[in-house]
Every structure is written in structure tokens, then in C-alpha cells.
Design a protein around this motif. Structure first.
Motif, PDB file in Angstrom:
ATOM      1  N   GLY A 297      -1.917  -3.738  -0.130  1.00  0.00           N
ATOM      2  CA  GLY A 297      -2.108  -3.976   1.055  1.00  0.00           C
ATOM      3  C   GLY A 297      -2.980  -4.933   1.531  1.00  0.00           C
ATOM      4  O   GLY A 297      -3.028  -5.899  -0.120  1.00  0.00           O
ATOM      5  N   LEU A 298      -3.734  -5.118   2.426  1.00  0.00           N
ATOM      6  CA  LEU A 298      -4.415  -6.486   2.570  1.00  0.00           C
ATOM      7  C   LEU A 298      -6.243  -5.249   2.563  1.00  0.00           C
ATOM      8  O   LEU A 298      -6.931  -5.417   3.012  1.00  0.00           O
ATOM      9  N   ALA A 299      -6.398  -5.728   0.826  1.00  0.00           N
ATOM     10  CA  ALA A 299      -6.841  -5.042   0.459  1.00  0.00           C
ATOM     11  C   ALA A 299      -7.430  -3.738   0.849  1.00  0.00           C
ATOM     12  O   ALA A 299      -8.381  -2.632   0.713  1.00  0.00           O
ATOM     13  N   SER A 300      -6.252  -2.761   0.913  1.00  0.00           N
ATOM     14  CA  SER A 300      -6.352  -1.142   1.164  1.00  0.00           C
ATOM     15  C   SER A 300      -7.049  -0.384  -0.041  1.00  0.00           C
ATOM     16  O   SER A 300      -8.166   0.064   0.161  1.00  0.00           O
ATOM     17  N   ALA A 301      -6.555  -0.885  -0.997  1.00  0.00           N
ATOM     18  CA  ALA A 301      -7.316   0.210  -2.386  1.00  0.00           C
ATOM     19  C   ALA A 301      -7.366  -0.945  -3.541  1.00  0.00           C
ATOM     20  O   ALA A 301      -6.410  -1.980  -3.357  1.00  0.00           O
ATOM     21  N   VAL A 302      -6.919   0.046  -4.649  1.00  0.00           N
ATOM     22  CA  VAL A 302      -6.686  -0.867  -5.950  1.00  0.00           C
ATOM     23  C   VAL A 302      -6.319   0.110  -7.093  1.00  0.00           C
ATOM     24  O   VAL A 302      -6.897   1.639  -6.612  1.00  0.00           O
ATOM     25  N   ALA A 303      -5.259   0.243  -7.731  1.00  0.00           N
ATOM     26  CA  ALA A 303      -4.480   1.032  -8.039  1.00  0.00           C
ATOM     27  C   ALA A 303      -4.982   0.176  -9.495  1.00  0.00           C
ATOM     28  O   ALA A 303      -5.123  -1.244  -9.693  1.00  0.00           O
TER      29      ALA A 303
ATOM     30  N   TYR B  43       0.391  -1.058   0.178  1.00  0.00           N
ATOM     31  CA  TYR B  43       0.273   0.455   0.493  1.00  0.00           C
ATOM     32  C   TYR B  43       0.699   1.435  -0.128  1.00  0.00           C
ATOM     33  O   TYR B  43       1.608   2.226   1.192  1.00  0.00           O
ATOM     34  N   SER B  44       1.320   1.359  -1.239  1.00  0.00           N
ATOM     35  CA  SER B  44       2.446   2.538  -1.575  1.00  0.00           C
ATOM     36  C   SER B  44       2.221   3.660  -2.993  1.00  0.00           C
ATOM     37  O   SER B  44       1.642   2.372  -3.742  1.00  0.00           O
ATOM     38  N   TYR B  45       3.265   4.236  -3.311  1.00  0.00           N
ATOM     39  CA  TYR B  45       3.072   4.474  -4.208  1.00  0.00           C
ATOM     40  C   TYR B  45       3.414   4.272  -4.533  1.00  0.00           C
ATOM     41  O   TYR B  45       3.188   4.154  -6.698  1.00  0.00           O
ATOM     42  N   LEU B  46       5.037   3.427  -4.632  1.00  0.00           N
ATOM     43  CA  LEU B  46       5.526   2.643  -5.335  1.00  0.00           C
ATOM     44  C   LEU B  46       4.970   1.475  -5.880  1.00  0.00           C
ATOM     45  O   LEU B  46       5.114  -0.073  -6.735  1.00  0.00           O
ATOM     46  N   GLY B  47       3.865   0.661  -4.731  1.00  0.00           N
ATOM     47  CA  GLY B  47       2.544  -0.465  -4.734  1.00  0.00           C
ATOM     48  C   GLY B  47       2.129   0.031  -6.415  1.00  0.00           C
ATOM     49  O   GLY B  47       2.066  -1.278  -6.971  1.00  0.00           O
TER      50      GLY B  47
END
Length: 101
Positions: free
Chosen positions: A63-69, A45-49
């Protein structure tokens, strides 16, 4: 579908997630890491992620389903956001138009 707003993109990618978790988001510090290190951040869960997800497949979970990019079709720009409302007046669908007809 009803236009509910627009958002500006300056990185060629976007992310959907709950704003209450933004304090856990790891921003990129280019004085510490090079952009080329994004593969080692896969799924974080990061910019580079987010960069890794969008460069690898065009999208990915962070992350653990923190977001979708996901990438934004043709890159930077101002994109309209539309909503569909159910019979109770609640939002039942969101559409971000990256390639308007």
C-alpha cells in the motif's frame, strides 16, 4: 532486549503495520482468484500483495506505506518478539527472532 511476547505464523510470512488500517486490508478469496495471480497484486495492501512481496524479494512495502511484509526465515512457527527500551521507558527497537541461536 526484553521478551515481550510471541506470535504464531501459518503462512511463512509476517507483516508489520498499524492495526487501524486493517479494515483496508484485502483478504484473498480463492473462489475469485487463483494464488498464481499474486504478481498482479504487487505492492497492494492485500494477502496476495504480501505473497508477491515475500516470493519476489523476501520482503516489500504494501500500500501507501500501510505495512511491510516479509518472509519468516524458515516458515511457519512460533516466534519470540523482543523490545529494547530507551531511558524514558519507550520502545526504541523491536526484534523478531526467526532463527534463534
Amino acid at each position: 532486549m526484553e521478551l515481550i511476547g510471541e506470535f504464531s505464523v501459518d503462512s511463512g510470512m509476517a507483516m508489520v503495520g498499524d492495526p487501524c488500517y486493517l479494515s483496508d486490508f484485502e483478504n484473498w478469496d480463492d473462489s475469485v482468484e487463483s494464488f498464481d495471480e499474486h504478481p498482479k497484486h504487487k505492492g497492494k495492501y492485500s494477502y496476495l500483495g504480501a505473497c508477491n512481496a515475500t516470493l519476489e524479494k523476501g520482503y516489500g512495502q504494501l500500500g501507501l506505506a500501510s505495512a511491510v511484509a516479509f518472509n519468516t526465515g524458515y516458515g511457519d512457527g512460533l516466534y519470540p518478539v523482543y523490545a529494547k527500551f530507551n531511558d524514558d521507558g519507550r520502545i526504541s527497537r523491536i526484534v523478531i527472532e526467526f532463527d534463534e541461536l
